[in-house]
Structures are given as C-alpha cells and as structure tokens.
Design a protein around this motif. Structure first.
Motif, PDB file in Angstrom:
ATOM      1  N   ARG A  85      -7.737  -2.404 -18.286  1.00 38.04           N
ATOM      2  CA  ARG A  85      -7.339  -1.484 -17.222  1.00 38.04           C
ATOM      3  C   ARG A  85      -7.726  -2.035 -15.853  1.00 38.04           C
ATOM      4  N   GLU A  86      -8.907  -2.614 -15.760  1.00 39.19           N
ATOM      5  CA  GLU A  86      -9.351  -3.198 -14.500  1.00 39.19           C
ATOM      6  C   GLU A  86      -8.481  -4.394 -14.114  1.00 39.19           C
ATOM      7  N   ALA A  87      -8.105  -5.203 -15.090  1.00 38.05           N
ATOM      8  CA  ALA A  87      -7.238  -6.354 -14.810  1.00 38.05           C
ATOM      9  C   ALA A  87      -5.874  -5.892 -14.334  1.00 38.05           C
ATOM     10  N   THR A  88      -5.340  -4.829 -14.920  1.00 30.31           N
ATOM     11  CA  THR A  88      -4.058  -4.284 -14.490  1.00 30.31           C
ATOM     12  C   THR A  88      -4.143  -3.776 -13.054  1.00 30.31           C
ATOM     13  N   ALA A  89      -5.230  -3.084 -12.729  1.00 24.59           N
ATOM     14  CA  ALA A  89      -5.408  -2.581 -11.359  1.00 24.59           C
ATOM     15  C   ALA A  89      -5.518  -3.734 -10.363  1.00 24.59           C
ATOM     16  N   LEU A  90      -6.208  -4.793 -10.748  1.00 18.77           N
ATOM     17  CA  LEU A  90      -6.347  -5.941  -9.853  1.00 18.77           C
ATOM     18  C   LEU A  90      -5.018  -6.666  -9.663  1.00 18.77           C
ATOM     19  N   ARG A  91      -4.210  -6.737 -10.723  1.00 18.17           N
ATOM     20  CA  ARG A  91      -2.887  -7.356 -10.590  1.00 18.17           C
ATOM     21  C   ARG A  91      -2.011  -6.554  -9.628  1.00 18.17           C
ATOM     22  N   ALA A  92      -2.075  -5.226  -9.738  1.00 14.62           N
ATOM     23  CA  ALA A  92      -1.303  -4.370  -8.831  1.00 14.62           C
ATOM     24  C   ALA A  92      -1.773  -4.549  -7.389  1.00 14.62           C
ATOM     25  N   GLU A  93      -3.071  -4.672  -7.194  1.00 19.11           N
ATOM     26  CA  GLU A  93      -3.600  -4.890  -5.848  1.00 19.11           C
ATOM     27  C   GLU A  93      -3.152  -6.247  -5.297  1.00 19.11           C
ATOM     28  N   ILE A  94      -3.126  -7.260  -6.149  1.00 20.39           N
ATOM     29  CA  ILE A  94      -2.673  -8.593  -5.719  1.00 20.39           C
ATOM     30  C   ILE A  94      -1.217  -8.536  -5.286  1.00 20.39           C
ATOM     31  N   ILE A  95      -0.383  -7.832  -6.046  1.00 20.49           N
ATOM     32  CA  ILE A  95       1.036  -7.705  -5.699  1.00 20.49           C
ATOM     33  C   ILE A  95       1.196  -6.984  -4.365  1.00 20.49           C
ATOM     34  N   SER A  96       0.443  -5.904  -4.159  1.00 21.56           N
ATOM     35  CA  SER A  96       0.559  -5.175  -2.891  1.00 21.56           C
ATOM     36  C   SER A  96       0.074  -6.023  -1.722  1.00 21.56           C
ATOM     37  N   LEU A  97      -0.953  -6.834  -1.935  1.00 27.56           N
ATOM     38  CA  LEU A  97      -1.430  -7.707  -0.865  1.00 27.56           C
ATOM     39  C   LEU A  97      -0.427  -8.811  -0.550  1.00 27.56           C
ATOM     40  N   HIS A  98       0.277  -9.304  -1.573  1.00 29.13           N
ATOM     41  CA  HIS A  98       1.331 -10.300  -1.330  1.00 29.13           C
ATOM     42  C   HIS A  98       2.462  -9.690  -0.502  1.00 29.13           C
ATOM     43  N   LEU A  99       2.833  -8.453  -0.827  1.00 32.03           N
ATOM     44  CA  LEU A  99       3.880  -7.783  -0.053  1.00 32.03           C
ATOM     45  C   LEU A  99       3.435  -7.562   1.393  1.00 32.03           C
ATOM     46  N   LYS A 100       2.198  -7.141   1.575  1.00 36.20           N
ATOM     47  CA  LYS A 100       1.674  -6.926   2.930  1.00 36.20           C
ATOM     48  C   LYS A 100       1.656  -8.243   3.698  1.00 36.20           C
ATOM     49  N   HIS A 101       1.290  -9.318   3.019  1.00 40.07           N
ATOM     50  CA  HIS A 101       1.265 -10.639   3.645  1.00 40.07           C
ATOM     51  C   HIS A 101       2.677 -11.054   4.081  1.00 40.07           C
ATOM     52  N   ALA A 102       3.670 -10.785   3.235  1.00 46.11           N
ATOM     53  CA  ALA A 102       5.057 -11.130   3.574  1.00 46.11           C
ATOM     54  C   ALA A 102       5.524 -10.331   4.789  1.00 46.11           C
ATOM     55  N   VAL A 103       5.162  -9.039   4.852  1.00 44.40           N
ATOM     56  CA  VAL A 103       5.549  -8.209   6.000  1.00 44.40           C
ATOM     57  C   VAL A 103       4.891  -8.733   7.273  1.00 44.40           C
TER      58      VAL A 103
END
Length: 131
Positions: free
Chosen positions: A49-67
C-alpha cells in the motif's frame, strides 16, 4: 506376571504422558508459525500500500514538473517578456507611452417621484380599486 504387568503399566503411563505433551508442543509450534505468517503477510500488505501511494505521488510530481516546465518555456519567449514589460509601463526604443484616463462616472442619487405611492398603497389599489 505381576511384575510384567507393573512394567507395562508404567510404560503405558509414560506413553500416555508423552503423546498429549507432544501433541500440545506440535499445536504450539503450529500457532507460532501461523502468527509469524500473519505478521509477515500484514507487513507485506502495508508495504505494498505504501509503495502504491509513493508511485501515485511520483506520477503527480512528474505532472507538476511538466506543467512548471511548460510555464517556464512560455516565460522565456520574447512575446511574454514584451507583454510583461508593457504591463509595467516599459517601452521599446522609438515608442512612446500613451495613457488614457477615463472620467469617473457621475453618481446619481435616486430621485423620489413625488407622485409615486408606497408599496402598501399599490397593493390596496390593486385589490380594492383606486381611491
């Protein structure tokens, strides 16, 4: 014969003592292994569950970085810099700044019509006729 019987009964007593003890020890070992398995399974589930949450956070940070990269690229363009400079009243060489001032609107106070009637008078006239 009675001696033999005493020996057999003593051996059977010992045998009867060790069987339940061995069964209890085996049951205790089973409970211990079960508890260890449940602990490992719970820990594995929590880690996944923690790994899934961290993967979701990584994806959101990549999107924020692209913006943010897109915003930075836009701000590096000449048209953006020129528009921002004009907002702060800067002009280019051979240009002049013209400011247009608008007249403030005159505020007019509502004027009461001397012939107007109040709300109650209008309702009375509506229901009971003009008086």
């Amino acid at each position: 014969m009675s001696e033999r019987r005493g020996i057999r009964s003593r051996a059977s007593r010992v045998r009867h003592f060790w069987r339940p003890t061995a069964a209890l020890a085996l049951f205790a070992a089973f409970l211990l292994l079960t508890a260890a398995f449940v602990g490992v399974a719970t820990q594995t589930n929590a880690l996944s569950r923690e790994a899934t949450a961290l993967r979701a956070e990584i994806i959101s940070l990549h999107l924020k970085h692209a913006v943010l990269d897109a915003a930075a690229a836009e701000r590096r363009t000449e048209s953006y810099v020129v528009d921002k400079a004009r907002e702060y009243d800067f002009v280019r060489p051979n240009e002049s700044l013209i400011t247009i001032q608008q007249q403030p609107f005159a505020r007019s106070e509502p004027v009461a019509d001397p012939g107007s009637r109040g709300h109650v008078a209008k309702w009375l006239a509506l229901f009971f006729g003009a008086r």
